[in-house]
Write an enzyme that holds these catalytic residues in place. Structure first.
Site, PDB file in Angstrom:
ATOM      1  N   ASP A 306     -53.534  85.282   2.490  1.00 47.28           N
ATOM      2  CA  ASP A 306     -53.080  86.467   1.774  1.00 47.28           C
ATOM      3  C   ASP A 306     -52.959  87.593   2.809  1.00 47.28           C
ATOM      4  O   ASP A 306     -53.261  87.424   3.996  1.00 47.28           O
ATOM      5  CB  ASP A 306     -54.017  86.801   0.611  1.00 47.28           C
TER       6      ASP A 306
HETATM    7  C1  BGC Z   1     -51.627  89.892  -2.939  1.00 46.38           C
HETATM    8  C2  BGC Z   1     -50.807  88.644  -3.153  1.00 46.38           C
HETATM    9  C3  BGC Z   1     -49.388  88.886  -2.727  1.00 46.38           C
HETATM   10  C4  BGC Z   1     -49.355  89.357  -1.286  1.00 46.38           C
HETATM   11  C5  BGC Z   1     -47.963  89.619  -0.747  1.00 46.38           C
HETATM   12  C6  BGC Z   1     -51.438  90.439  -1.516  1.00 46.38           C
HETATM   13  O1  BGC Z   1     -52.076  91.629  -1.283  1.00 46.38           O
HETATM   14  O2  BGC Z   1     -52.985  89.619  -3.165  1.00 46.38           O
HETATM   15  O3  BGC Z   1     -50.884  88.251  -4.500  1.00 46.38           O
HETATM   16  O4  BGC Z   1     -48.641  87.722  -2.890  1.00 46.38           O
HETATM   17  O5  BGC Z   1     -50.090  90.559  -1.177  1.00 46.38           O
HETATM   18  O6  BGC Z   1     -47.405  90.724  -1.322  1.00 46.38           O
END
Ligand code: BGC
Length: 757
Positions: A306
């Protein structure tokens, strides 16, 4: 002995033992041939994912309303560092022509100016539609989709989201969220399919099938990314990205099945949990990534981190002394791609680690095989971007209708005293409350912007609840005064004055859009100003209908008592205003059912499938379970009679299946839909059993007077639980079958299960 053997199997490094195998052998060959030509630097580049703004003019956190690719940055990232994946957007949502323009530049450069010509894998959050493409269709958020209890809506959402992402040249979607969540404080519940494993599994699998269309290289298909492996949705203190305490057997029983099923349906990418489970941050959890996901489940796709989570292993989770050590821990735990996303640091650190012998080349090769295989399966080498003109249905009326249908089947009628709803045409209504007059409260976060708050990106021509009610009831029949903002009283006097001149008050209550850390709250109660608004308005003596627009179930007990009706609308998306107005005036007969347990008190949190002991009250009886509304509840403007539950046997043995049938009649005078729910209860088990567990559901439509027989087939797995040795077991003993259209009205049958193995 058995346990020792299991541990040994789990610790076998999958990357050393099993090269990724694709069903398409030509892809395998192509991957091997390409891999053989790659330098270490080119390989770690493939494992690196950066944000779009890292190759654009201006700063990374770019607030501008247009983006331009900076050719020097593009060259630096793609040629010097061989970056293989790019994602996201700046602040504003580009339209699909602009996406084509941006992604074409990137892909043309990757294909023609880099040594090996490997296309970039572009990823984005298409959480409830291709929201980051201006003008796209915005669907109800996942929690509302779950409330339809009809996987066909998850399928449609996946299908149309893919179509519109491909119209925007984007082949990879960071969705669906398959976290099971029973922590109502957590601000991302709206992104999930709710608190039940079975419902989440069915919805998630349907989404994947719709999005991937059984052929990733298809014109309208995108690759999904299952989020967030594993246990992210249940943080102990309710705060995003904090610690969850979940024993292994519970992780397997409640949290793993949605991922497992989605992988069976062909999901090829998985994003890691940004929080930690039992003190182990998701990004270093080798036992779960290498052991369970890639080992036991045989997941052949790749695993992405993430956002910025490698550096968080250092300064937030404090399991590594520096980013280089964190990089090693995560890569060795099974992370194949890092969403850095700011710069090339991951590629730099990983190159050093391999050169120093700290990360074996076999691990790098394994990760790169997985990534290249997905690129080949998506057909990116042949078609790295699309032509928006090939997608004439983008943002069409036809797609808006699909979003409307999903919204109208999600809206959940929770209270309707004296049949006050549906409203008669000509009723004079007073609309109030902080969430009535803006599209943002219908769409929530991950819409045109991440936060969902920026009104300047809202689409024109779409209706808020207030606008939809004016359109439906006519200007002369609608009065409006906001009364409060989300947390502060603003025009109470005016609201009371308008209410007095009306027949009915429609109070639209809820919360502002938010996700991730900004969605953290300290109090589950709806802000006092909103409760006070209802209290003051109730003094007018006019009946109050509460419409809830909220990402999670906020406690509103005091206001509820003063209302005649409650309509839960969740975050119903772009067409939600129209759907709400249609439900209130009876053009749509509501059929949504709650996908979570709605708490009555912020200090009394249950999930429906709790243990009997969790419901022990102050008198030591087991009757303490008293939420505001139960999981599975949902009313209609007609009535249904459920009768004559039957099972095909009183004694079930291993390998048999149980057949359950029940009759359902529409005993009212409107056509309508309801959800027949089938639960099982294990009466005695070696681990305290759940009071009941969903094992099947069926949404059916009935005309007035019409009857249907609903059948379910239950296999042994539905009777099983994960024991202390982390094994699925079914124990001999008596089980109850509970069936009905609401958990408040379940009829039961019993059978004896004889385990013959
Ligand atoms: C979130 C994810 C997301 C990613 C990309 C993260 O901060 O937890 O769910 O897909 O950002 O935007």
């Amino acid at each position: 002995m058995l346990i020792v053997a299991l541990v040994l199997v789990l610790q076998l490094p999958v990357w050393a033992a099993t090269p990724v195998s694709s069903s398409d052998t030509t892809i395998e060959v192509k991957v091997e041939q390409l891999l053989a030509r790659m330098t270490l630097e080119e390989k770690v580049g493939q494992m690196t994912n950066i944000g779009l703004t890292a190759i654009c003019k201006g700063p990374f956190w770019n607030d501008a309303d247009s983006l331009e690719i900076d050719t020097a940055k593009l060259r630096y990232m793609l040629q010097t560092w061989h970056i293989g994946s790019i994602q996201g957007k700046g602040k504003y949502p580009p339209d699909r022509q602009e996406w084509h323009h941006l992604i074409k530049q990137i892909q043309d450069y990757a294909l023609t100016e880099t040594r090996l010509g490997i296309p970039v894998l572009y990823g984005i959050d298409g959480v409830h539609g291709a929201g980051y493409s201006a003008g796209s269709t915005l669907f109800p958020q996942e929690i509302a989709c779950a409330a339809t209890w009809d996987p066909a809506f998850a399928y449609k959402t996946g299908e149309i989201t893919s179509y519109e992402l491909k119209a925007s040249s984007t082949p990879w979607n960071y969705a669906p969220v398959l976290d099971v969540s029973c922590q109502p404080l957590w601000g991302r519940i709206f992104e999930t399919y709710g608190e039940d494993t079975y419902l989440t599994t069915q919805m998630g699998a349907a989404y994947v099938e719709g999005a991937q269309q059984n052929d990733l290289s298809g014109k309208d298909a995108t690759a999904v990314c299952l989020k967030h492996f594993i246990g992210y949705g249940n943080p102990y203190n309710g705060k995003d990205r904090s610690t969850a305490i979940i024993p292994d057997n519970e992780l397997r029983q409640y949290y793993l099945p949605p991922f497992q099923e989605a992988i069976k349906k062909g999901a090829l990418t998985v994003m890691l949990n940004s929080g930690s489970v039992n003190g182990i941050p998701g990004h270093v959890n080798s036992r779960w990534i290498n052991g369970v996901l890639k080992g036991e489940l045989g997941f052949e796709g790749f695993v992405i981190s993430d956002w910025d989570d490698i550096s968080k292993l250092v300064d937030v989770y404090q399991v590594a002394a520096n980013v280089k050590e964190a990089t090693k821990l995560a890569v060795m735990a099974g992370m194949d791609m890092c969403m850095v996303p700011y710069d090339e640091s991951f590629a730099k650190n990983l190159t050093e680690l391999v050169n120093e012998g700290q990360v074996p080349m076999a691990r790098i090769d394994d990760a790169v095989r997985r990534i290249l295989s997905v690129k080949y399966q998506l057909g990116l080498f042949e078609k790295p971007y699309t032509n928006p003109a090939d997608y004439p249905l983008f943002g069409s009326e036809q797609f808006a209708m699909e979003s409307y249908l999903a919204a109208s089947e999600s809206i959940t009628l929770l209270k309707n005293n004296h049949g006050i709803l549906p409203l008669q045409k000509g009723t004079k209504i007073m609309v109030t409350g902080p969430v009535a007059a803006s599209l943002n409260y219908l769409n929530g976060a991950w819409s045109r912007s991440w936060s969902g708050l920026e009104e300047q990106y809202n689409d024109t021509g779409k209706l808020s609840v207030l606008e939809a009610l004016v359109q439906k009831a006519g200007t002369k029949n609608v009065r409006y005064a906001a009364g409060t903002s989300i947390d502060t009283m603003i025009d109470l006097k005016d609201a009371i004055k308008q209410a007095k001149k009306s027949d009915v008050i429609i109070a639209c209550l809820g919360e502002a859009p938010a996700t991730e850390k900004p969605s953290d709250i300290n109090d589950l109660d709806l802000p006092p100003a909103q409760i006070e608004l209802v209290k003051q308005l109730s003094k007018t003596g006019k009946p109050i209908i509460i419409v809830l627009l909220e990402g999670r179930p906020r406690v509103f007990r005091e206001a509820e008592k003063l209302s005649e009706a409650v309509v839960m609308a969740y975050l119903p998306g772009q067409e939600g205003g129209t759907a709400i107005a249609d439900v209130l005036f009876g053009d749509v007969n509501p059929s949504g059912h709650l996908p979570y347990t709605y708490p009555r008190y912020s200090g009394a949190i249950w999930k429906y499938n709790h243990k009997a002991s969790d419901a022990m009250d102050r008198n030591f009886s087991l009757n303490g379970f008293n939420p505001q509304y139960q999981f599975g509840e949902g009313m209609s403007y007609t009535t249904f009679q459920v009768s004559n539950p039957e099972i095909n046997t009183d004694t079930l043995s291993t390998d048999d299946t149980l057949q359950v049938t029940v009759n359902v009649k529409n005993s009212g005078n409107r056509s309508g839909k309801t959800v027949i729910q089938l639960y099982l209860k294990d009466e005695v088990a070696s681990l305290s059993p759940d009071v009941m567990r969903l094992a099947g559901f069926s949404k059916i439509a009935l005309e007035p007077g019409e009857s249907k027989t609903v059948s379910f087939t239950v296999d042994n797995h539905a009777l099983a639980f994960v024991d202390r040795q982390n094994k699925w077991v079914v124990e001999t003993g008596t089980f109850q079958v509970l069936v009905g259209d609401s958990p408040k009205r379940l009829q039961s049958k019993k059978f004896y299960y004889q385990n013959s193995k």
